[in-house]
Design a protein around this motif. Structure first.
Motif, short mmCIF file in Angstrom:
data_model
loop_
_atom_site.label_atom_id
_atom_site.label_comp_id
_atom_site.label_asym_id
_atom_site.label_seq_id
_atom_site.Cartn_x
_atom_site.Cartn_y
_atom_site.Cartn_z
N LEU A 36 -30.29 -3.82 67.30
CA LEU A 36 -30.27 -5.16 66.73
C LEU A 36 -29.33 -6.08 67.50
O LEU A 36 -29.62 -7.27 67.68
N ARG A 37 -28.21 -5.54 67.93
CA ARG A 37 -27.24 -6.30 68.72
C ARG A 37 -26.56 -5.35 69.71
O ARG A 37 -26.40 -4.17 69.43
N GLY A 38 -26.12 -5.91 70.84
CA GLY A 38 -25.46 -5.06 71.81
C GLY A 38 -24.40 -5.77 72.62
O GLY A 38 -23.80 -5.18 73.52
N HIS A 39 -24.13 -7.05 72.30
CA HIS A 39 -23.18 -7.79 73.13
C HIS A 39 -21.73 -7.43 72.80
O HIS A 39 -20.94 -7.17 73.70
N THR A 40 -21.40 -7.40 71.52
CA THR A 40 -20.03 -7.07 71.11
C THR A 40 -19.97 -5.60 70.71
O THR A 40 -19.49 -4.75 71.46
N ASN A 41 -20.48 -5.30 69.53
CA ASN A 41 -20.64 -3.90 69.13
C ASN A 41 -22.09 -3.48 69.41
O ASN A 41 -22.93 -4.32 69.73
N ALA A 42 -22.36 -2.20 69.28
CA ALA A 42 -23.72 -1.70 69.43
C ALA A 42 -24.26 -1.43 68.03
O ALA A 42 -23.74 -0.56 67.32
N VAL A 43 -25.27 -2.19 67.61
CA VAL A 43 -25.77 -2.13 66.25
C VAL A 43 -27.24 -1.71 66.28
O VAL A 43 -28.05 -2.33 66.97
N PHE A 44 -27.56 -0.66 65.53
CA PHE A 44 -28.91 -0.10 65.54
C PHE A 44 -29.45 0.00 64.11
O PHE A 44 -28.73 0.40 63.19
N ARG A 45 -30.72 -0.30 63.96
CA ARG A 45 -31.42 -0.04 62.71
C ARG A 45 -31.99 1.37 62.76
O ARG A 45 -32.64 1.75 63.73
N LEU A 46 -31.72 2.14 61.71
CA LEU A 46 -32.26 3.49 61.57
C LEU A 46 -33.36 3.42 60.52
O LEU A 46 -33.10 3.47 59.32
N LYS A 47 -34.60 3.28 60.98
CA LYS A 47 -35.71 2.98 60.08
C LYS A 47 -35.91 4.07 59.03
O LYS A 47 -36.16 3.78 57.86
N GLY A 48 -35.82 5.33 59.46
CA GLY A 48 -36.07 6.42 58.52
C GLY A 48 -35.04 6.53 57.42
O GLY A 48 -35.33 7.01 56.33
N ALA A 49 -33.81 6.07 57.69
CA ALA A 49 -32.72 6.20 56.72
C ALA A 49 -32.49 4.92 55.92
O ALA A 49 -31.68 4.92 54.99
#
Length: 299
Positions: A36-49
């Motif tokens: 979802l974002r990667g410039h400052t922190n690395a943010v990921f959506r975990l669809k299954g969870a």
């Protein structure tokens, strides 16, 4: 020359390795993770969870993330409108990296309008202090640390930014605040809030601190003006919040300090040959020409 892909300060392969191990620790499936974002922190959506994983930027002290977790847990206990942490022990540590897991809230295409930031911010600013220490706002110190870490700008630009900071630091000593100090979100803006029903919840508490609420209000105004939302967006926010920071005597000083911090924070992360550095250079040139109307691009 090919510029390597960097996500949250990590090489691309490293960030995915950290994500997979953190997910394994709490028993969720990382397959199909969507960044979802990667410039400052690395943010990921975990669809299954039905969750979001946030990997603190490389080099972030674990204690900083632990402080954020404690604050969000306290805000939740106060029924404050914040995105909720998953009910697992947090943060999850993978080596020196701290990962937090959050509830995923599906979002429409349009970001949260500034008007919907007003109520949660006003509530936040009026909360009684939490029963633990919250760091005090230190905008000048943060800018100085960023200036010391910048490698991509020429000496003339660094000198200009340092001189501007010295001038603003002197002016800040003369500012008289209109609102009682309180708990600040630190970076309230359209992308640091999420739609939830017909209202909004705040997220991204990494820069939360104790200080003058005028700074949060200035930050909202800057985002409306600099990133194309327009004056009407800000005016709707000010009306609902009950205070128009642009009519306050200290507005110009806090505006210029906040914009300088936004520029220097991005500059210290900007590698040569990247679009980020090009945007930073454009913003610095805008400061030189006193272009408060100059449109900025989101980084």
């Amino acid at each position: 020359m090919t510029v390597p892909v960097v996500i949250g300060g990590f090489a691309e392969s490293e960030v995915h390795s950290v994500l997979e191990e953190a997910c394994r620790r709490i028993g969720v499936d990382p397959v199909g993770a969507e960044m979802l974002r990667g410039h400052t922190n690395a943010v990921f959506r975990l669809k299954g969870a039905g969750a979001v994983a946030k990997i603190a930027r490389a080099g972030t002290p674990v204690a900083d993330v632990q402080r954020t977790v404690r604050l969000v847990q306290w805000l939740s206990s106060q029924d404050f409108p914040t995105v909720e942490l998953l009910p697992v022990e947090q943060p999850v540590l993978v080596g020196e990296h701290a990962i937090t897991f959050w509830q995923y809230l599906p979002q429409p295409a349009d970001p949260v309008p500034a008007a919907l930031l007003a109520e949660p911010l006003r509530t936040l600013h009026r909360l009684s202090p939490p029963p633990f220490d919250v760091r005090t706002l230190d905008t000048v110190g943060a800018i100085r640390r960023s200036l010391a870490a910048i490698t991509g700008l020429p000496p003339a630009d660094l000198s200009f930014l340092a001189q501007r900071l010295d001038h603003l630091e002197s002016a800040l000593a003369e500012v008289r605040y209109a609102v009682r100090p309180g708990l600040l979100q630190g970076d309230p803006q359209h992308r640091n809030a999420l739609h939830h029903g017909g209202s909004a919840v705040l997220c991204d508490w990494d820069t939360a601190c104790f200080g003058p609420p005028e700074l949060d209000c200035v930050t909202v105004e800057i985002h409306c003006r600099r990133f194309g939302y327009g004056r009407a967006h800000y005016e709707q926010f000010a009306e609902r919040y009950g205070f128009d920071v642009t009519g306050w005597s200290g507005y110009g000083v806090l505006r210029d300090l906040r914009e300088l911090r936004m520029i220097t924070t991005n500059a210290k992360r900007a590698a040569a040959g990247t679009s980020t550095l090009g945007e930073v250079v454009s913003r610095v040139e805008g400061l030189r020409r006193d272009r408060h109307d100059l449109r900025w691009n989101i980084l």
